[in-house]
Design a protein around this motif. Sequence first.
Motif, PDB file in Angstrom:
ATOM      1  N   VAL A 111       1.005  -1.346  -0.047  1.00  0.00           N
ATOM      2  CA  VAL A 111      -0.090  -0.025  -0.165  1.00  0.00           C
ATOM      3  C   VAL A 111       1.006   1.186  -0.004  1.00  0.00           C
ATOM      4  O   VAL A 111       1.783   1.353   0.835  1.00  0.00           O
ATOM      5  CB  VAL A 111      -0.880  -0.061   1.058  1.00  0.00           C
ATOM      6  CG1 VAL A 111      -1.893   1.230   1.109  1.00  0.00           C
ATOM      7  CG2 VAL A 111      -1.805  -1.202   1.103  1.00  0.00           C
ATOM      8  N   ARG A 112       0.509   2.110  -1.068  1.00  0.00           N
ATOM      9  CA  ARG A 112       1.295   3.350  -0.906  1.00  0.00           C
ATOM     10  C   ARG A 112       0.585   4.567  -0.373  1.00  0.00           C
ATOM     11  O   ARG A 112      -0.589   4.713  -0.473  1.00  0.00           O
ATOM     12  CB  ARG A 112       1.768   3.520  -2.377  1.00  0.00           C
ATOM     13  CG  ARG A 112       2.661   2.650  -3.083  1.00  0.00           C
ATOM     14  CD  ARG A 112       3.016   3.182  -4.539  1.00  0.00           C
ATOM     15  NE  ARG A 112       3.906   2.083  -5.059  1.00  0.00           N
ATOM     16  CZ  ARG A 112       4.409   2.123  -6.343  1.00  0.00           C
ATOM     17  NH1 ARG A 112       3.765   3.215  -7.011  1.00  0.00           N
ATOM     18  NH2 ARG A 112       5.184   1.297  -6.618  1.00  0.00           N
ATOM     19  N   ILE A 113       1.102   5.328   0.662  1.00  0.00           N
ATOM     20  CA  ILE A 113       0.491   6.369   1.337  1.00  0.00           C
ATOM     21  C   ILE A 113       0.906   7.909   0.828  1.00  0.00           C
ATOM     22  O   ILE A 113       2.354   8.000   0.600  1.00  0.00           O
ATOM     23  CB  ILE A 113       0.765   6.201   2.730  1.00  0.00           C
ATOM     24  CG1 ILE A 113       0.609   4.748   3.352  1.00  0.00           C
ATOM     25  CG2 ILE A 113       0.185   7.278   3.613  1.00  0.00           C
ATOM     26  CD1 ILE A 113       1.077   4.381   4.603  1.00  0.00           C
TER      27      ILE A 113
ATOM     28  N   ALA B  89      -1.391  -0.808   6.275  1.00  0.00           N
ATOM     29  CA  ALA B  89      -0.306  -0.492   5.495  1.00  0.00           C
ATOM     30  C   ALA B  89       0.815  -0.540   6.330  1.00  0.00           C
ATOM     31  O   ALA B  89       0.942  -0.379   7.537  1.00  0.00           O
ATOM     32  CB  ALA B  89      -0.417   0.731   4.918  1.00  0.00           C
TER      33      ALA B  89
ATOM     34  N   LEU C 175      -4.521   6.709  -0.021  1.00  0.00           N
ATOM     35  CA  LEU C 175      -3.794   5.341  -0.316  1.00  0.00           C
ATOM     36  C   LEU C 175      -4.064   5.153  -1.822  1.00  0.00           C
ATOM     37  O   LEU C 175      -4.937   5.217  -2.339  1.00  0.00           O
ATOM     38  CB  LEU C 175      -4.574   4.468   0.569  1.00  0.00           C
ATOM     39  CG  LEU C 175      -4.447   4.516   2.018  1.00  0.00           C
ATOM     40  CD1 LEU C 175      -5.117   3.462   2.851  1.00  0.00           C
ATOM     41  CD2 LEU C 175      -3.215   4.953   2.520  1.00  0.00           C
ATOM     42  N   THR C 176      -2.990   4.508  -2.359  1.00  0.00           N
ATOM     43  CA  THR C 176      -3.115   3.723  -3.579  1.00  0.00           C
ATOM     44  C   THR C 176      -2.562   2.278  -3.725  1.00  0.00           C
ATOM     45  O   THR C 176      -1.777   2.135  -2.806  1.00  0.00           O
ATOM     46  CB  THR C 176      -2.219   4.625  -4.644  1.00  0.00           C
ATOM     47  OG1 THR C 176      -0.924   4.691  -4.251  1.00  0.00           O
ATOM     48  CG2 THR C 176      -2.844   5.987  -5.146  1.00  0.00           C
TER      49      THR C 176
END
Length: 376
Positions: free
Chosen positions: A295-297, A345, A361-362
Amino acid sequence: MPDGFDREHLRGLVTVTQTPRLEIRNLVRAFEGRRVVDDVSLTIMPGQVTCLLGPSGCGKSTTLRMIAGVEMQDSGEIWADGQLVCDTVFRVPPERRGIGLMFQDFALFPHLTVAKNVAFGLSGSQEDKRARVGELLERVDMARHAESYPHQLSGGEQQRVALARALAPQPRIMLMDEPFSGLDNRLRDGIRDQTLTLLKEEDTAVLLVTHEPEEAMRMGDEIALMRNGKIVQQGAPYNVYTRPVDRATVSFFSDANVVRATVNGALANTAFGRFLAPGVADGTDVDIVFRPQHVRIDFDRQGSGPLPTPSDGVAARGVVVRARFLGHESLVEFRMEHDGSLVKATVPNVFLPAAGKVMWLTIPRSRCFVFPASRG
């Protein structure tokens, strides 16, 4: 044959097929009408370590007992070095199978010294036995304890003696049933690595039973993932981890986040954007599964997040519920605004945003798995 053709070169082009050290074919074992081992097949080559991985009660230890000869299969065959060891008619006794055994409790004889424990079961002259025992005790760094008794040793030392005893007769196959689970974490990694080195040096085929994914990834050349008596996936650790066959496999190796969606035109629409679902019929519910470390923040910029991209899709807004530092990474839990779901994440090192903080989030598409929706 044409003039000038090199016969030796022709021989070099021929691929030699190595005979499996251990092969089990379609093993079945049932108790009270329930198949605890259901059509299990495995092939292990000399020097290969295969980890039979799965939750407690899935049939791992029963499979091991059938190979060792202490449990009889209902159907199926066991082969060693191309020779039949056991089917439902023919059966080589356990003591003649050339199989070594290591278990969690070590099973050392309390009334025998370390040297006599290792020598137990060895044949040959006293001189040959002493030489073999001395060699193995040196290799496991236990030579100075040769005259000690098991109760005088630590758990790690007892495990090394058990390994030396199992290797003493030079078994062609080694069966290991959770042999490291009784050790504390500080000792476990070192002893596992030492054990693996010795087994590789002996060119032994190893079948290691474990319920710990980390141990299977660390020790196995191949992992056979078992569930409800069946092997559901088999392959190199990297492939099993990165190409799981279903949602349960992802969850067995690590925490998993799940987003549910419905397919329309081979696409699953979510708050994180669209996900490809090729070959899935319209109207089918699917689970989109991804691990916390992927998960990218991103930070909130006056109510806006990062722009959509083909690789990461659309950013969805979440609110921090809690953040905890775990030593080598931080775990951050988010409550998603669009549906109230919880997304976890992980971030390397220290990252501890305050509860209530809004973030975006992406999910990288290359790190997602799309499976038919699981029931419940």
